[in-house]
Design a protein around this motif. Structure first.
Motif, PDB file in Angstrom:
ATOM      1  N   LEU A 156       0.809  -1.028  -0.069  1.00 48.78           N
ATOM      2  CA  LEU A 156      -0.077  -0.023   0.068  1.00 48.78           C
ATOM      3  C   LEU A 156       0.787   1.370   0.145  1.00 48.78           C
ATOM      4  O   LEU A 156       0.491   2.189  -0.745  1.00 48.78           O
ATOM      5  CB  LEU A 156      -0.783   0.130   1.160  1.00 48.78           C
ATOM      6  N   VAL A 157       1.790   1.258   0.878  1.00 47.90           N
ATOM      7  CA  VAL A 157       2.915   2.287   0.943  1.00 47.90           C
ATOM      8  C   VAL A 157       3.374   2.521  -0.417  1.00 47.90           C
ATOM      9  O   VAL A 157       3.468   3.787  -0.935  1.00 47.90           O
ATOM     10  CB  VAL A 157       3.728   2.162   2.124  1.00 47.90           C
ATOM     11  N   LEU A 158       3.960   1.408  -1.060  1.00 48.36           N
ATOM     12  CA  LEU A 158       4.650   1.768  -2.320  1.00 48.36           C
ATOM     13  C   LEU A 158       3.516   2.052  -3.328  1.00 48.36           C
ATOM     14  O   LEU A 158       4.200   2.809  -4.227  1.00 48.36           O
ATOM     15  CB  LEU A 158       5.305   0.265  -2.576  1.00 48.36           C
ATOM     16  N   ALA A 159       2.601   1.780  -3.317  1.00 44.49           N
ATOM     17  CA  ALA A 159       1.527   2.258  -4.454  1.00 44.49           C
ATOM     18  C   ALA A 159       1.346   3.716  -4.113  1.00 44.49           C
ATOM     19  O   ALA A 159       1.272   4.235  -5.383  1.00 44.49           O
ATOM     20  CB  ALA A 159       0.189   1.264  -4.191  1.00 44.49           C
ATOM     21  N   ILE A 160       1.250   4.059  -3.179  1.00 43.03           N
ATOM     22  CA  ILE A 160       1.131   5.514  -2.793  1.00 43.03           C
ATOM     23  C   ILE A 160       2.273   6.325  -3.640  1.00 43.03           C
ATOM     24  O   ILE A 160       2.074   7.195  -4.393  1.00 43.03           O
ATOM     25  CB  ILE A 160       0.876   5.988  -1.599  1.00 43.03           C
ATOM     26  N   ALA A 161       3.483   5.892  -3.129  1.00 38.56           N
ATOM     27  CA  ALA A 161       4.768   6.644  -3.487  1.00 38.56           C
ATOM     28  C   ALA A 161       4.907   6.326  -5.032  1.00 38.56           C
ATOM     29  O   ALA A 161       5.568   7.337  -5.663  1.00 38.56           O
ATOM     30  CB  ALA A 161       6.044   6.067  -2.747  1.00 38.56           C
TER      31      ALA A 161
END
Lengths: 265, 195
Positions: free
Chosen positions: A19-24
């Protein structure tokens, strides 16, 4: 609810990591598209995969060798007066070839390259998540500061040189941000899914929105939505995460048809 | 004096134009004319640092701010950035009514809330020129700004150019002699210095 495997505590860290990587990645992807450098994410991910294969023979962490190799290539790009998709295309070809040749001639190299090219999100650890959160922090702090400089450089390419202002002040932090994001994405998600989530949401959002902030917000929203659907389907139906995510992202493509039919005269 | 070109020989892999000597003063619009390939754009690029100076030098006033409107402005396809967001990059005045010219207001106002990716070539050209002319730069370099513009837009551009004020100046490159004559305080024919 208990019957749903997605709520298994075993998958919490991988879920939040993705999830964090998808945002970044989607936010960075929007700026890469703005600068017409969207293919650079894929080229660096291939180089990161090739560098990652060297981790075992060198006795170093994969994250380090992948970062060094991608960082080195990004540095070469940065020193060149002009980089276009031809350079990124060649880097993809050579990075892919290097990854597979190194894998074939390295102990357990094929296992690592398989993981890097296909992704191993389910096996990502708390350390990956911490690195991802650090990346997200940088994205939230540095990107707003870089934003106007990146845009000025795009629309008025001579502006900084004409005013004797150094360009590395914004180019270097952005290049480091891209390398950091691409390496983390490659190690956690795999080269192709990491590229897909930086490429597709911005490609869709750019034609649907009027205004930069709206487009940026929509790109991140689409990436998060696609990730949530892709992760849920992959876990629940025992499918490989990377290809599932790419298919879900591909299903966003028809949204471009909703764009206003306004065409330049 | 804002800028002084002193015996400048400039080009790329080899010299294109020079030696050239001239100065640019605050409040003036200097026109550069001449045949295609004479080196008009190359002279502008000497000031932006994107052409190679073989000999001579350029003197600039301290803290001089320069903005360059390229002959073919950069425009990423499908970009959602609004016209007013692009103007903000150069701290340019986004309110066209400030000039008190209805014709200009009619041309610029609709572009402010339009994504640049959806503008026509002429609309984008005009907006870029507007951004440069209304920026906080002391020297505005305009390279063929009338390309793709219709008569109404060319007139509007001329009006903005003539209202730049006494603190700033522009170097205007154009192959349209009538536009140069109508809007420049003085002109130089670059063909005389072509290598």
């Amino acid at each position: 609810m208990d019957g749903l495997i997605i709520f298994d505590p075993l998958f919490r860290v991988p879920f939040f990591n993705g999830l964090v990587l998808a945002i970044a990645l989607s936010a960075i992807g929007a700026y890469l598209r703005l600068r017409d450098e969207w293919l650079s994410a894929f080229s660096l991910s291939q180089v990161a995969a090739a560098g990652g294969v060297l981790a075992l023979p060198l006795g170093l962490p994969i994250l380090l060798t992948a970062s060094l190799s991608a960082g080195l290539v990004a540095l070469v790009f940065g020193l060149m007066s002009r980089v276009d998709n031809n350079h990124y295309g060649w880097t993809i070809l050579l990075g892919w070839a290097a990854a597979l040749v190194l894998a074939a001639n390295t102990h357990q190299g094929s296992v690592i390259v398989e993981a890097l090219l296909r992704g191993q999100l389910y096996f990502s650890s708390i350390y990956h998540l911490i690195a991802g959160l650090v990346l997200l922090g940088f994205v939230l702090v540095i990107l707003p500061w870089l934003s106007s400089r990146l845009m000025t450089g795009r629309f008025f390419p001579d502006y900084f040189r004409a005013n004797r202002m150094p360009t590395w002040h914004h180019r270097l932090p952005f290049a480091l941000l891209v390398v950091f994001a691409v390496v983390l994405g490659t190690v956690a998600m795999g080269a192709v899914p990491a590229f897909a989530i930086s490429f597709v949401p911005a490609w869709v959002a750019f034609v649907l929105c009027k205004g930069w902030r709206k487009a940026l917000f929509l790109a991140v929203l689409l990436a998060v939505a696609a990730y949530l659907v892709g992760f849920s389907i992959a876990i629940q139906f025992d499918q490989p995460f990377g290809p599932t995510l790419v298919i879900v992202l591909a299903l966003l493509a028809p949204l471009r048809l909703l764009a206003s039919r306004t065409r330049p005269e | 004096m804002l800028v002084c070109f002193d015996q400048l020989v400039v080009g790329y892999t080899g010299p294109v134009v020079g030696p050239v000597s001239f100065s640019l003063y605050a409040g003036e619009v200097l026109g550069l004319g001449g045949a295609n390939g004479a080196g008009k754009s190359t002279l502008l690029r000497a000031l932006t640092g994107t052409a190679h100076i073989f000999s001579g030098r350029i003197e600039r006033r301290d803290e001089l701010r320069v903005v360059h409107h390229r002959q073919r402005p950069e425009r990423p396809p499908e970009l959602p950035l609004l016209g007013r967001e692009m103007l903000a990059l150069l701290d340019a005045e986004s309110d066209p009514s400030a000039l008190g010219n209805e014709a200009i207001e009619k041309l610029i106002a609709p572009l402010l809330d339009q994504p640049v990716g959806r503008m026509s070539g002429g609309q984008y050209q005009l907006l870029q020129a507007w951004a440069c002319l209304n920026s906080n730069a002391h020297v505005v370099l305009l390279d063929e700004p009338t390309n793709n513009l219709d008569g109404q837009a060319i007139d509007a551009l001329g009006t903005v150019l003539r209202q730049m004020g006494l603190e700033r100046s522009a170097i205007l490159v154009s192959h349209e002699q009538a536009f140069l004559e109508a809007n420049c305080d003085r002109q130089l024919d670059v063909s005389e210095w072509t290598v």
